[in-house]
Structures are given as structure tokens and as C-alpha cells.
Design a protein around this motif. Structure first.
Motif, PDB file in Angstrom:
ATOM      1  N   THR A  98      -3.804  -6.412  -3.832  1.00  0.00           N
ATOM      2  CA  THR A  98      -3.677  -5.300  -2.876  1.00  0.00           C
ATOM      3  C   THR A  98      -3.332  -4.002  -3.611  1.00  0.00           C
ATOM      4  OG1 THR A  98      -2.936  -6.782  -1.114  1.00  0.00           O
ATOM      5  CG2 THR A  98      -2.405  -4.451  -0.869  1.00  0.00           C
ATOM      6  N   GLN A 115       0.946   4.083  -2.932  1.00  0.00           N
ATOM      7  CA  GLN A 115       0.634   5.481  -2.588  1.00  0.00           C
ATOM      8  C   GLN A 115       1.738   6.421  -3.048  1.00  0.00           C
ATOM      9  OE1 GLN A 115       0.048   5.142   1.641  1.00  0.00           O
ATOM     10  NE2 GLN A 115      -1.881   4.024   1.422  1.00  0.00           N
ATOM     11  N   LYS A 157       0.832  -1.212   0.000  1.00  0.00           N
ATOM     12  CA  LYS A 157       0.000   0.000   0.000  1.00  0.00           C
ATOM     13  C   LYS A 157       0.865   1.261   0.000  1.00  0.00           C
ATOM     14  CE  LYS A 157      -3.957  -2.069   2.403  1.00  0.00           C
ATOM     15  NZ  LYS A 157      -4.781  -2.050   3.642  1.00  0.00           N
ATOM     16  N   ARG A 160      -6.352  -2.673  -5.674  1.00  0.00           N
ATOM     17  CA  ARG A 160      -7.367  -2.053  -4.827  1.00  0.00           C
ATOM     18  C   ARG A 160      -6.919  -0.689  -4.329  1.00  0.00           C
ATOM     19  NH1 ARG A 160      -8.847  -7.482  -1.289  1.00  0.00           N
ATOM     20  NH2 ARG A 160     -10.318  -8.397  -2.791  1.00  0.00           N
ATOM     21  N   GLU A 161      -5.648  -0.584  -3.956  1.00  0.00           N
ATOM     22  CA  GLU A 161      -5.109   0.681  -3.461  1.00  0.00           C
ATOM     23  C   GLU A 161      -5.068   1.725  -4.562  1.00  0.00           C
ATOM     24  OE1 GLU A 161      -3.791   3.020  -0.302  1.00  0.00           O
ATOM     25  OE2 GLU A 161      -4.539   0.961  -0.282  1.00  0.00           O
ATOM     26  N   CYS A 162      -4.821   1.265  -5.772  1.00  0.00           N
ATOM     27  CA  CYS A 162      -4.665   2.167  -6.912  1.00  0.00           C
ATOM     28  C   CYS A 162      -6.010   2.650  -7.456  1.00  0.00           C
ATOM     29  CB  CYS A 162      -3.888   1.435  -8.008  1.00  0.00           C
ATOM     30  SG  CYS A 162      -3.430   2.471  -9.397  1.00  0.00           S
ATOM     31  N   ASP A 170       3.427  -3.317  -7.551  1.00  0.00           N
ATOM     32  CA  ASP A 170       3.182  -3.576  -6.126  1.00  0.00           C
ATOM     33  C   ASP A 170       4.413  -3.322  -5.272  1.00  0.00           C
ATOM     34  OD1 ASP A 170       4.853  -5.787  -6.503  1.00  0.00           O
ATOM     35  OD2 ASP A 170       3.214  -7.240  -6.518  1.00  0.00           O
TER      36      ASP A 170
END
Length: 306
Positions: free
Chosen positions: A94, A39, A35, A97-99, A51
Motif C-alpha cells: 500500500t 502522504q 496512505k 503504491r501511494e508513494c 508505512d
């Protein structure tokens, strides 16, 4: 033209964080690291993120493969079989989803040659060497299993990385790529090293994007002479123009100078720009600043073309 992180990013959790997770629970430190990596890449503004490769990917994959025993390095002791389960898609999910819709997420895996080279070949293994064609195709089957799982989780942009000096037979390599990328929408291959001599042959490969380093391997500038072949094979060239080995941020002018000949030869629509190698070995702030400068260079180049 697009800007892309090549592969790794320096948010890998330290031993203290892992021990605390084992002791007290909470969020998996590797999930948190993914994450953070995403970010940072989004804040830097690049079009294509990863990732962060916060785990030792080859070790992670090998740990689930029959015929391979985990030691200090993966040890091939028997015929390499179908993985017991898939692992590469977990960090991709992961990251995706974060992106959200802010950027594209690229999955990154080792290639068959680099996977084999990272392993120890036991004397009792049924392969003659790490370059045994049967071993390479068995490893390709393992990677294809992971790639299929990535595709099922909506990964359309999938990259493998190979040091060109260990690719002994280009015809075998092209066959391996056909196995790996049969149904991948945008297959990418990053080559470490001097690809200038192999470039015409590599353009025949089952890949959409051919990626290479022009910082440490200035010989790769010679690939601009293959303009017509790049157009015929409808390839995109990802030019590794940001020095990933040093924390110092280079000027936009320096990046433009490295990328300029490729834009002149292939056109902006056939160019991506990226770091020359993984950013995972840099301080986190330096890695962020380098991606931000990469994006700034892309924007300036685009503005001057208008």
C-alpha cells in the motif's frame, strides 16, 4: 546525505473507525492510515518513508505463527514454526503504491531479540528462556519468511529494530543478521540505547546502515572515533537527531549541531538523518513538522557544503 523517517507515524485508526468498518464496510481503516502516513511524509519532503507502522507489528506477525497463541501478549507455547501466511508486505505494498517514484519506501520489522522480548514464554514451551539461541533462530526464520515476501514485492530497503540492552550476545546477533538479510539489497538496523561500546563489533554485521539515537543517548557521539572502521566496512550511519519524544519542533541549528560531528568524521555520503525514535506517539501535525524540519536541516547542510 538522505533524510528518513525512522519507523512509526501517528495515523493509526481509532476504535471508532475500526468498528464502523466492521459495521458498514468501505476502505480498510488500516489501509487508509498507511496512505495518510505516506502522504504526510511525502509532503514533508523526506527521501525515505515508511508505512507508518499503523499496526502492532509483532502481534500481527505472531498471530500467524504456529506455536504462538495470541493472548494479551503473544504467548510462546510450543516450537515456533513457519508462518501460515505472510502479513508484513500488505502495508508495504500500500505504501509503495501511494508513494510511486516520489521517495523510497523502507519496510520496518522487529528484530529477533525484541520479538522474543514482546512475547510471554509459557512454562511448557521447549525453550529455556527468551534468550535461548534456538528460540532466537526460530524467530529469525519467521522474520526471514516475512522478509522474503517483502523482497518478492520489491522491497530493497528493510530495517529491523533492536534495543541494544537486550542483545546479550553480539556474536549470536551477527549470525542472526546473516540469516535475516542474506539477499536484502540495503539492510538497516536501528539500535535503541547506547551503542558506543558495541559499535566496532556491530560494524562487522550484515547490514548496510547502522542507525542510532543521539538525542537521548549522547554517548553515541563517541562513535565518531571509529571513522576508519566505518570506511573499511563501507557502512552508512543513520543519526537519530530529531527528538521524537516532544511535540516542540527544534531549530535547524540544533539538528545541525547534533549531526555535524558525524558529517565531519564520516562525510555526507555516509550519513542519513532521522528522528531519534518512532513518531507514532506525537500529534500528527507535530510529527509532520518534525519531518519537514529534518528535511530543511538536510538541505541547509547540503547547501553549505557546496
Amino acid at each position: 546525505m538522505l533524510s528518513a523517517n525512522l519507523s512509526g507515524y501517528p495515523t493509526r485508526p481509532d476504535l471508532k473507525a475500526i468498528r464502523e468498518y466492521v459495521r458498514a464496510g468501505g476502505e480498510n481503516p488500516f489501509t487508509a492510515a498507511v496512505k495518510k502516513a505516506v502522504q504526510d511524509q511525502l509532503r514533508a519532503g523526506v527521501d525515505i518513508v515508511t508505512d507508518g507502522q499503523v499496526r502492532q507489528v509483532t502481534d500481527l506477525l505472531a498471530s500467524n505463527v504456529p506455536g504462538i497463541r495470541m493472548d494479551d501478549h503473544p504467548r510462546i507455547e510450543n516450537t515456533v514454526g513457519t508462518p501460515r501466511n505472510t502479513t508484513a508486505e500488505l502495508d508495504f505494498i500500500t505504501a509503495a503504491r501511494e508513494c510511486g517514484d516520489a521517495a523510497r519506501v523502507k519496510a520496518v520489522l522487529p528484530g529477533p531479540f525484541s520479538f522474543a522480548d514482546s512475547c510471554v514464554l509459557d512454562a511448557k514451551a521447549p525453550y529455556r528462556s527468551k534468550h535461548d539461541v534456538n528460540l532466537l533462530f526460530d524467530i529469525a526464520s519467521v522474520l526471514r519468511y516475512e522478509i522474503d515476501a517483502l523482497r518478492e514485492n520489491h522491497a530493497s530497503l528493510i530495517q529491523i529494530t533492536e534495543p541494544i540492552e537486550i542483545v546479550r550476545d553480539l556474536d549470536v546477533f551477527l549470525d542472526l543478521l546473516s540469516v535475516l538479510f542474506k539477499r536484502v539489497k540495503t539492510p538497516v538496523c536501528h539500535f535503541e540505547g547506547n551503542v558506543s561500546n558495541a559499535f566496532p563489533k556491530l560494524l562487522e554485521a550484515k547490514i548496510a546502515v547502522i542507525s542510532f539515537d543521539v538525542v537521548d543517548f549522547t554517548q553515541n557521539n563517541a562513535t565518531v572515533k571509529f571513522k576508519e572502521l566505518v570506511e573499511v566496512h563501507e557502512k552508512v550511519a543513520c543519526v537519530g537527531c530529531v527528538d521524537s519524544s516532544k511535540a516542540q519542533v527544534e531549530s535547524i541549528e540544533a539538528l545541525q549541531k547534533r549531526v555535524g560531528p558525524f558529517i565531519d568524521a564520516f562525510g555526507q555520503e555516509r550519513i542519513w538523518i532521522s528522528p531519534s525514535n518512532t513518531l507514532a506517539n506525537l500529534p500528527r501535525l507535530a510529527a509532520f513538522d518534525k519531518l519537514r524540519q529534518l528535511e530543511a536541516a538536510k538541505r541547509r547542510i547540503a547547501a553549505r557544503a557546496e
